[in-house]
Motif scaffolding. Structure first.
Motif, PDB file in Angstrom:
ATOM      1  N   GLY A  24     -14.500  -8.656   0.117  1.00 40.80           N
ATOM      2  CA  GLY A  24     -14.457  -7.355  -0.531  1.00 40.80           C
ATOM      3  C   GLY A  24     -13.191  -7.094  -1.300  1.00 40.80           C
ATOM      4  O   GLY A  24     -12.104  -7.298  -0.812  1.00 40.80           O
ATOM      5  N   ARG A  25     -13.363  -6.666  -2.555  1.00 39.37           N
ATOM      6  CA  ARG A  25     -12.245  -6.159  -3.320  1.00 39.37           C
ATOM      7  C   ARG A  25     -12.197  -4.655  -3.147  1.00 39.37           C
ATOM      8  O   ARG A  25     -13.212  -4.017  -2.897  1.00 39.37           O
ATOM      9  CB  ARG A  25     -12.416  -6.510  -4.800  1.00 39.37           C
ATOM     10  N   PRO A  26     -11.028  -4.081  -3.279  1.00 40.60           N
ATOM     11  CA  PRO A  26     -10.937  -2.640  -3.051  1.00 40.60           C
ATOM     12  C   PRO A  26     -11.711  -1.852  -4.095  1.00 40.60           C
ATOM     13  O   PRO A  26     -11.661  -2.161  -5.281  1.00 40.60           O
ATOM     14  CB  PRO A  26      -9.429  -2.363  -3.151  1.00 40.60           C
ATOM     15  N   GLY A  27     -12.422  -0.855  -3.649  1.00 42.07           N
ATOM     16  CA  GLY A  27     -13.110   0.034  -4.568  1.00 42.07           C
ATOM     17  C   GLY A  27     -12.261   1.257  -4.795  1.00 42.07           C
ATOM     18  O   GLY A  27     -11.044   1.203  -4.850  1.00 42.07           O
ATOM     19  N   LEU A  28     -12.915   2.420  -4.900  1.00 44.27           N
ATOM     20  CA  LEU A  28     -12.155   3.643  -5.049  1.00 44.27           C
ATOM     21  C   LEU A  28     -11.410   3.910  -3.756  1.00 44.27           C
ATOM     22  O   LEU A  28     -11.985   3.935  -2.674  1.00 44.27           O
ATOM     23  CB  LEU A  28     -13.102   4.801  -5.390  1.00 44.27           C
ATOM     24  N   GLY A  29     -10.103   4.116  -3.882  1.00 49.92           N
ATOM     25  CA  GLY A  29      -9.286   4.240  -2.694  1.00 49.92           C
ATOM     26  C   GLY A  29      -9.233   5.658  -2.168  1.00 49.92           C
ATOM     27  O   GLY A  29      -9.658   6.615  -2.799  1.00 49.92           O
ATOM     28  N   ALA A  30      -8.712   5.760  -0.987  1.00 51.10           N
ATOM     29  CA  ALA A  30      -8.492   7.040  -0.341  1.00 51.10           C
ATOM     30  C   ALA A  30      -7.441   6.832   0.718  1.00 51.10           C
ATOM     31  O   ALA A  30      -7.256   5.720   1.210  1.00 51.10           O
ATOM     32  CB  ALA A  30      -9.798   7.566   0.276  1.00 51.10           C
ATOM     33  N   ILE A 385      -1.872  -0.906  -2.126  1.00 50.85           N
ATOM     34  CA  ILE A 385      -1.770   0.174  -3.127  1.00 50.85           C
ATOM     35  C   ILE A 385      -3.117   0.396  -3.801  1.00 50.85           C
ATOM     36  O   ILE A 385      -3.557   1.532  -4.000  1.00 50.85           O
ATOM     37  CB  ILE A 385      -0.681  -0.174  -4.170  1.00 50.85           C
ATOM     38  N   ASN A 386      -3.776  -0.698  -4.134  1.00 49.41           N
ATOM     39  CA  ASN A 386      -5.077  -0.609  -4.788  1.00 49.41           C
ATOM     40  C   ASN A 386      -6.086   0.121  -3.909  1.00 49.41           C
ATOM     41  O   ASN A 386      -6.883   0.933  -4.393  1.00 49.41           O
ATOM     42  CB  ASN A 386      -5.580  -2.027  -5.088  1.00 49.41           C
ATOM     43  N   SER A 387      -6.057  -0.182  -2.615  1.00 53.00           N
ATOM     44  CA  SER A 387      -7.008   0.430  -1.684  1.00 53.00           C
ATOM     45  C   SER A 387      -6.651   1.879  -1.390  1.00 53.00           C
ATOM     46  O   SER A 387      -7.531   2.723  -1.212  1.00 53.00           O
ATOM     47  CB  SER A 387      -7.024  -0.358  -0.368  1.00 53.00           C
ATOM     48  N   GLU A 388      -5.378   2.161  -1.314  1.00 56.30           N
ATOM     49  CA  GLU A 388      -4.899   3.467  -0.866  1.00 56.30           C
ATOM     50  C   GLU A 388      -4.895   4.515  -1.972  1.00 56.30           C
ATOM     51  O   GLU A 388      -5.081   5.707  -1.703  1.00 56.30           O
ATOM     52  CB  GLU A 388      -3.485   3.308  -0.305  1.00 56.30           C
ATOM     53  N   TYR A 389      -4.726   4.085  -3.230  1.00 54.92           N
ATOM     54  CA  TYR A 389      -4.471   5.052  -4.310  1.00 54.92           C
ATOM     55  C   TYR A 389      -5.442   4.902  -5.487  1.00 54.92           C
ATOM     56  O   TYR A 389      -5.044   4.986  -6.647  1.00 54.92           O
ATOM     57  CB  TYR A 389      -3.019   4.925  -4.784  1.00 54.92           C
TER      58      TYR A 389
END
Length: 1001
Positions: A24-30, A385-389
């Motif tokens: 899995g690559r990060p999608g929209l983060g939160a 960062i990609n996942s979180e923001y």
């Protein structure tokens, strides 16, 4: 053409990419989604994910370098500049308790960039960068922090921007990089005051008006964590206010408000005309859990929240601090109103990231690690960062490591950290789907390194701070980085691709066991006693006293251990088996007065059984071990190889072995891997003479009748210059190769004497430093004796080491040879930290050929340790695959006369963690690497669709079925006996049945 099925690096990297996609690559983060980073990277395929990725960055990727005003400009009293908090801090007579002194002069002159603007820009032109990040000195433009404007400062930055425009270099401009005007600190208390955000807005407006037409990328400020926490909390850095956590959090609150004001200013009034972008440079560390538990992962997430999330979450998510900070800090943390949250949220056009030696392992407060382990993984931070923001566009605006302040231009350590970070960025883009659009090396030139002063260097260009003109001199890292920029990454090269082909007929495919398992326990069949079976009462065998059967001779089948080992070797399909004899056990007293005949018989049987199954024994007379160097105790105690008596004893021992085992052994090694690290020059001198005498003994007295061959096996790891562009490093590498290999190889395979490099170096060291390291001389007769005492060149090769000339790490520096050991942290490493560098073997083989001609070469041992967990045997699979493929390149492309390759080692019982067989609960189990090696042996290399078929004489004359019968003679004989017995029995039953019938008739 498609690569072969077993393509080493290419297919493994592809596999890593595919698996990263599956994971899995990060999608929209939160907020909180970054917590999955640690478990994801723990599941990535090993070793594929750790391999070097030969690929390029996306088209249009931005490459740059950076600097900060206070670190490089100098000119602190020139051109009307006002004092900054760093100027004041640097000139304090004493620093606060616990604070680091910035040095005697701080940034007063530093790199003197203020007076050498065109010098710096010329460095950028040479590099070929697309952008240059620099900061404006607030105190140079507004000496008092507010109006009036300083025309000289305005003109200075105007000239810089104009010159960058001429070169086509994009400016990335930081408004505030820690150097707050001292006047604002004195008047208002600096960032502790709520007035500062508005003053910062006014300063930014001035910059946008005067420079905005030439700048597309703006950074409001750099690393607000350091400014707030260490400027106003701990007092470690200017302005040195020790206000504790409460004041640190308040200063950060005001920094966030200031940033938001400037972003809205640009967005509302300047963006339509100037069309630029604005962000804030946020710095972060990386942290990994002590153990992969949910609790530790939560602590890692909290650590990042307290450093990076402190500023990133308000800007990129919802305008408020991370929940972990709110729940842990209670009233210490200021609060934003709902209006402020909306005002701060979204005030960045991209994510500007700073990562490296400023914060990591330096200015990160230890309490903010939450008892977890700091690391320097840029790739994992980018994924987090990609996942979180929310999958932002990321611009790496500062990244590098450092070298010692004494290091001049060969900055190998800096290069390999740079290589690691750029590689991790590339993997984040290609494997993890992270949107990184630019990379900035820190820094363009050496300068003042904040709290560490001039004790370290981080520049691509060297500056002699003691010189008047402060010339820029390119370091090796300049050559490295400009190549990366030119090629836009690390494109695949032909030499990095696997080759197809096969080895010649008769190629020796071998396996190594330092010392075979010796078990001379007699079999039950050697018992000559007679027994009676008590079938009525005890049901046991009862020995009949005084009655004995005739004794039979001992047979090799009596040794069960031999049968087991030979059967395991058969499963490998190897053609050769290399092991060493134990001199200390064969002749315990060091002479022929006491001979261990049982052991000799065991060795005879082992060799004969190997021959019976078509495996050639390769036998070493001596291999050094830790205990007594594997010498008989009498020799070890009285000088060992320092004594000439050991030389003569070795000759007599060899004579006995040739006479006892020579009928079965046709492939001899006099000495296997004598360790030059543990040899004195006198011991090495005697060792060479002993080898030569044994070689001539075999040549004169045994070769004609036994028809064997004999040589010495040397350990030969490759040595590579740490800076490939440095003449000094190349000289060091050449010197180490001569000391490590040439010391014993040159007298035998070369001119009969030691390498001239050794003699010259030792003469210099002895004369300059008053050492007394004497390299003995050979007489002319001894030179003739030693020169040419070989039938082939046997070498053991395991890894490659990097060496440099600049002293960087005292622990890894050899003062005697003036060599610094360097580690390429992008290389794959085994659990014991041995580097896996396949191409080093090819370079070594080419070096041997260039020095010693077209001599037959055998790689007598090559292997790697690995976890005993079966899953991790993948490292050994990779090692075997790629090292043998490099050996094939040496044979097919470089015309090296390579005649054999031996894998180390046979099993884990005798060489723990190195074996192709595991040994658990008295059972041998084949590892995946064994099956892989067997496949390579069966194919005689790596044949491809266009590889011509090689018909070897022995293969033409044989058939697959023949091998089955030839290797199972004992079984076939037994089956034949049973069959004949069955026929005879049937015959007699039939015969006597007919006679009985006739009698009754």
């Amino acid at each position: 053409r498609e690569p072969p099925l077993r393509s080493p690096a290419g297919s493994m990297a592809l596999a890593a990419l595919l698996l990263s996609l599956l994971l899995g690559r990060p999608g929209l983060g939160a907020p909180g989604q970054g917590a999955g980073t640690w478990s994801r990277f723990a599941r990535l395929p090993y070793p594929q994910d750790q391999l070097f990725l030969h690929d390029t960055f996306p088209d249009g990727f931005l490459w740059g370098a950076g600097s900060a005003a206070y670190q490089t400009e100098g000119g602190w009293r020139q051109g009307g500049k006002g004092a900054s908090v760093w100027d004041t801090f640097a000139h304090r007579p004493a620093t606060p308790p616990g604070a680091a002194s910035p040095g005697p002069v701080g940034g007063d002159v530093a790199s003197d960039s203020y007076n050498n603007l065109f010098r710096d820009v010329e460095g950028l032109r040479r590099l070929g960068v697309s952008h240059y990040r620099f900061s404006l000195s607030w105190a140079r433009l507004l000496p008092n922090g507010t109006a009036p404007l300083n025309p000289a400062g305005l003109a200075h930055y105007g000239r810089l921007l104009a010159r960058l425009r001429e070169l086509g270099v994009e400016p990335v401009v930081t408004l505030y990089h820690w150097d707050l005007p001292q006047a604002l600190q004195d008047a208002f208390g600096g960032w502790a005051s709520p007035i500062l955000p508005q003053l910062f807005r006014d300063y930014a407006e001035l910059c946008f008006r005067h420079f905005g037409g030439q700048v597309r990328y703006w950074l409001t400020m750099d690393n607000p964590y350091v400014v707030a926490w260490h400027g106003y909390g701990t007092g470690r850095l200017p302005p040195g206010v020790r206000g504790g956590p409460r004041l640190g959090y308040l200063a950060a609150h005001h920094l966030l408000q200031a940033h938001a004001k400037v972003w809205h200013l640009y967005n509302d009034h300047f963006r339509p005309a100037q069309r630029g972008k604005v962000s804030i440079a946020l710095s972060s560390h990386w942290i990994k859990p002590q153990h992969m538990t949910e609790k530790n992962i939560k602590e890692c997430q909290k650590s990042l929240d307290f450093v990076l999330g402190w500023f990133a979450k308000p800007i990129f998510i919802d305008g408020d601090y991370p929940e972990s900070m709110r729940s842990n800090l209670s009233s210490l943390l200021p609060e934003f109103s709902e209006a402020e949250k909306k005002y701060i949220k979204g005030t960045a056009d991209f994510f500007a990231l700073s990562f490296g030696a400023t914060l990591s392992f330096q200015l990160l407060d230890s309490q903010m690690k939450f008892q977890q382990l700091e690391s320097i993984s840029l790739r994992q931070l980018l994924y987090w960062i990609n996942s979180e923001y929310n999958n932002p566009q990321i611009f790496i605006v500062e990244n590098s490591w450092f070298v010692s302040g004494t290091t001049k231009r060969d900055d190998a350590k800096y290069i390999y950290y740079l290589k690691k970070f750029i590689m991790e960025t590339l993997k984040a883009i290609r494997y993890d789907g992270v949107n990184v659009f630019g990379y900035t090396v820190w820094s363009l030139l050496d300068g003042f390194e904040w709290h560490r002063g001039y004790s370290i260097r981080r520049g691509l260009f060297y500056v002699d701070f003691q010189s008047h003109d402060k010339k820029l001199m390119p370091k090796s890292s300049v050559l490295f980085y400009e190549k990366v920029i030119e090629k836009n990454g690390f494109p695949p090269l032909p030499e990095n691709q696997p080759t197809e082909g096969i080895f010649p007929c008769g190629f020796a495919w071998g396996i190594v066991d330092n010392y075979i398992q010796v078990d001379t326990t007699p079999a039950q069949f050697l018992d000559s006693s007679v027994y009676v079976w008590d079938v009525h009462q005890t049901k046991k065998l009862i020995k009949v006293d005084g009655v004995y059967a005739s004794k039979r001779k001992r047979h090799c089948v009596d040794f069960a251990a031999i049968r087991l080992q030979v059967s395991l070797l058969q499963e490998m399909h190897v053609t050769h088996f290399h092991f060493s004899l134990k001199w200390s056990l064969i002749l315990p007293l060091g002479n022929l007065s006491l001979i261990n005949h049982t052991l000799v018989h065991y060795y005879q049987c082992f060799a004969s059984e190997l021959l019976r199954v078509n495996v050639t024994p390769v036998v070493a007379l001596w291999q050094p071990m830790i205990e007594n160097q594997e010498l008989p105790v009498s020799l070890a105690k009285y000088g060992a190889w320092e004594s000439t008596e050991t030389v003569q004893a070795f000759v007599e021992y060899a004579r006995f072995c040739f006479a006892s085992l020579g009928d079965h052994v046709k492939f001899w090694i006099t000495m296997n891997e004598p360790s030059v690290k543990n040899l004195t020059y006198t011991a090495g001198h005697n060792l060479l003479k002993a080898h030569a005498k044994v070689w001539h003994l075999y040549d004169k007295e045994f070769r004609r009748s036994q028809k064997g061959k004999i040589s010495i096996a040397l350990q030969a790891d490759w040595v590579e210059p740490a800076c490939p562009f440095s003449r000094n490093d190349q000289e060091v590498a050449d010197r180490i190769l001569e000391f490590d290999i040439g010391w014993l190889a040159e007298p035998i395979f070369g001119n009969g004497d030691y390498p001239e490099v050794m003699r010259a170096w030792l003469h210099r060291r002895n004369s300059v430093d008053l050492y007394n390291f004497h390299l003995p001389y050979f007489s002319e007769d001894e030179k003739k004796l030693i020169q040419g005492s070989f039938d082939f060149f046997a070498l053991s090769h395991y890894t490659t080491t990097l060496v440099g000339s600049e002293k960087e790490d005292a622990v890894k520096y050899d003062h005697y040879l003036e060599v610094q050991m360097i580690n390429d942290i992008t290389w794959l490493h085994s659990p014991s930290r041995v580097a896996v560098v396949p191409w080093g073997l090819r370079k070594l083989l080419k070096w041997v050929k260039s020095k010693y001609g077209d001599v037959p070469v055998y790689v007598m041992a090559s292997g790697i340790d690995d976890d005993q967990n079966m899953v991790h045997d993948k490292l050994r699979v990779y090692y075997i695959q790629n090292y043998i493929n490099e050996a094939l390149k040496a044979y097919t492309l470089d015309n090296v006369n390579l005649q054999g390759y031996f894998v180390y080692s046979f099993n884990d019982k005798t060489a723990p963690k190195y074996g192709l067989y595991s040994y658990v609960a008295n059972q041998y189990e084949p590892k995946p690497s064994l099956k892989h090696y067997r496949e390579i042996i069966d194919n005689n290399g790596f044949p491809g669709p266009e590889t011509p078929e090689l018909l070897c004489p022995e293969e033409v004359a044989s058939c697959p079925e023949c091998h089955f019968f030839r290797t199972r003679k004992s079984l076939l004989a037994f089956i034949s006996f049973i069959f004949v017995a069955f026929i005879v029995t049937i015959f007699f039953i039939t015969y006597y049945s007919k006679r009985v019938e006739k009698r009754y008739k």
